[in-house]
Design a protein around this motif. Structure first.
Motif, PDB file in Angstrom:
ATOM      1  N   THR A 110       0.846  -1.203   0.000  1.00  0.00           N
ATOM      2  CA  THR A 110       0.000   0.000   0.000  1.00  0.00           C
ATOM      3  C   THR A 110       0.875   1.243   0.000  1.00  0.00           C
ATOM      4  O   THR A 110       1.794   1.341   0.820  1.00  0.00           O
ATOM      5  N   ARG A 160       1.249   5.597  -0.150  1.00  0.00           N
ATOM      6  CA  ARG A 160       0.635   6.908   0.024  1.00  0.00           C
ATOM      7  C   ARG A 160       0.762   7.658  -1.277  1.00  0.00           C
ATOM      8  O   ARG A 160       1.825   7.646  -1.907  1.00  0.00           O
ATOM      9  N   ILE A 161      -0.329   8.301  -1.707  1.00  0.00           N
ATOM     10  CA  ILE A 161      -0.255   9.109  -2.921  1.00  0.00           C
ATOM     11  C   ILE A 161      -0.895  10.470  -2.672  1.00  0.00           C
ATOM     12  O   ILE A 161      -1.641  10.653  -1.701  1.00  0.00           O
ATOM     13  N   PRO A 197      -3.765  13.117  -4.039  1.00  0.00           N
ATOM     14  CA  PRO A 197      -5.108  12.757  -4.546  1.00  0.00           C
ATOM     15  C   PRO A 197      -5.205  12.885  -6.072  1.00  0.00           C
ATOM     16  O   PRO A 197      -5.635  13.918  -6.595  1.00  0.00           O
ATOM     17  N   LYS A 212      -6.142  10.479  -9.702  1.00  0.00           N
ATOM     18  CA  LYS A 212      -6.601   9.212 -10.292  1.00  0.00           C
ATOM     19  C   LYS A 212      -5.471   8.527 -11.073  1.00  0.00           C
ATOM     20  O   LYS A 212      -5.403   7.299 -11.151  1.00  0.00           O
ATOM     21  N   GLU A 254      -3.261   6.720  -8.616  1.00  0.00           N
ATOM     22  CA  GLU A 254      -4.003   5.531  -8.169  1.00  0.00           C
ATOM     23  C   GLU A 254      -3.870   4.429  -9.217  1.00  0.00           C
ATOM     24  O   GLU A 254      -3.509   3.291  -8.911  1.00  0.00           O
ATOM     25  N   ALA A 288      -2.085   0.749  -9.077  1.00  0.00           N
ATOM     26  CA  ALA A 288      -2.994  -0.389  -9.317  1.00  0.00           C
ATOM     27  C   ALA A 288      -2.439  -1.260 -10.445  1.00  0.00           C
ATOM     28  O   ALA A 288      -2.482  -2.490 -10.377  1.00  0.00           O
ATOM     29  N   LYS A 335      -2.010  -1.190  -3.663  1.00  0.00           N
ATOM     30  CA  LYS A 335      -3.132  -0.353  -3.232  1.00  0.00           C
ATOM     31  C   LYS A 335      -2.596   1.037  -2.879  1.00  0.00           C
ATOM     32  O   LYS A 335      -1.374   1.212  -2.715  1.00  0.00           O
ATOM     33  N   THR A 336      -3.503   2.001  -2.780  1.00  0.00           N
ATOM     34  CA  THR A 336      -3.051   3.367  -2.463  1.00  0.00           C
ATOM     35  C   THR A 336      -3.954   4.014  -1.426  1.00  0.00           C
ATOM     36  O   THR A 336      -5.134   3.661  -1.303  1.00  0.00           O
ATOM     37  N   ALA A 361      -4.720   8.091  -0.491  1.00  0.00           N
ATOM     38  CA  ALA A 361      -4.409   9.507  -0.716  1.00  0.00           C
ATOM     39  C   ALA A 361      -4.480  10.214   0.630  1.00  0.00           C
ATOM     40  O   ALA A 361      -5.460  10.043   1.358  1.00  0.00           O
TER      41      ALA A 361
END
Ligand code: LMR
Length: 345
Positions: free
Chosen positions: A185, A187-188, A190, A192, A195, A199, A204-205, A207
């Protein structure tokens, strides 16, 4: 031999000389004070500049430099107050504060505009840009103009585009091949596109605001993150991660934003000083950004607290192939024509 009389004259002379010097210097101070004094509190224009990174980053240094030059060049008519490290507003609060006039300048990463303006997610596409020159061609050209025009609809104005740099990725295991990301997982910001990027690698991410990343990495709430070295060093992410891959897989840059009404309400002479100074500082910021990140990467390596991996050409090729589908997935979100324009650059 100096007699008493002339000694007395000399003393009186020195006394008056000192008086004159004191008056002159007070006059000087008073002229500066008079400038600030002349500029009554009501007249003084206060510009609050809020951002989320440390002061010793490219953005942090440029914001300080801008404040210094503007305060100087307007003789106190304009006071730029800089609030770094999410001290005033953190991610997710800055836009509202700008639109409500609680701050007059912010410089968010382009990724943070994408919830309102999906087209700006162009800058998040993996491996779209191979160099700062390519990024600047996009920012300073037709693409930059089109993206900036979008902001006007929401009463915001893009005044300049600043660099941070190319993103590297860290985690608590080596990330050398695309499959190494599976089930982790990250951290991103925000976006798409970010993400979809993770993916596509089976990860997984989450935000989250920048000021929460360190504790999320430390607690294990997330396994990894992506950022240029200047953010990794100044926020000490390398202390809570064991592996860093130098991938240059994405670019992180900023838009210096203001509130359109505020900007148009400024006296013309002041607006000119601000725009000229911003142009100058932007050029300076872009010159130091690459150097800062190189220097900070060396400091991260020297810390000995994190293992640094460089991708082989073969591994880099595998990342690019694995991430290619993100372009097709994001065509509708960003706009096919914008992606084509950027690719041609
Ligand atoms: C991040 O949230 O990771 C960055 O955008 C922070 C910044 O402004 O560099």
């Amino acid at each position: 031999m100096i007699n008493m009389e002339s000694e007395k004259k000399i003393r009186i002379g020195i006394f008056w000389l000192v008086c004159v010097l004191v008056v002159l210097s007070l006059g000087g101070c008073s002229s500066r004070a008079r400038d600030m004094e002349q500029v009554s509190k009501e007249e003084r224009i206060v510009i609050r500049f809020s951002h989320v990174v440390a002061e010793s980053t490219p953005k942090g240094r440029a914001a300080k430099r801008f404040a210094l030059l503007v305060n100087e060049r307007t003789n106190g008519r304009v006071e730029v107050q800089v609030y770094p490290n999410s001290r005033l507003y953190k991610d997710g609060e800055e836009f509202k504060a700008l639109l409500e006039g609680n701050v007059q300048l912010i410089a968010p990463a382009t990724a943070k505009l994408t919830e309102w303006f999906p087209e700006w997610a162009l800058f998040d596409l993996p491996f779209l840009f191979e160099s700062y020159e390519e990024v600047h061609r996009a920012m300073d050209g037709e693409i930059g103009r089109r993206l900036s025009d979008l902001l006007l609809k929401r009463n915001m104005m893009a005044l300049a585009m600043w660099d941070n740099g190319f993103k590297q990725v860290s985690a608590n295991r080596p990330l050398l091949w695309p499959q190494d990301f599976a089930s982790l997982t990250f951290r991103i910001m925000p976006s798409k596109v970010l993400e979809a990027q993770f993916a596509q690698l089976g990860a997984k991410t989450v935000a989250m605001p920048f000021n929460e990343v360190y504790s999320a990495l430390e607690s294990g709430m997330v396994d990894g993150a992506e950022n240029p070295p200047s953010n990794m060093l100044t926020k000490k992410f390398y202390e809570v991660q064991s592996h860093l891959t130098i991938s240059n897989h994405g670019y992180l840059g900023y838009v210096v934003l203001t509130n359109r009404q505020f900007w148009e309400s400024l006296p013309e002479d002041i607006r000119k000083v601000l725009e000229d100074t911003l142009r100058e500082v932007t050029q300076w910021e872009r010159e130091i950004a690459a150097q800062e990140n190189e220097k900070d990467l060396e400091l991260i390596k020297k810390s000995g607290k994190i293992q640094v991996h460089y991708l082989t050409e073969e591994q880099k090729k595998a990342w690019k192939e694995a991430l290619q589908p993100v372009y097709r997935q994001m065509e509708e979100f960003i706009g096919k024509d914008l992606i084509e324009m950027a690719r041609k650059l």
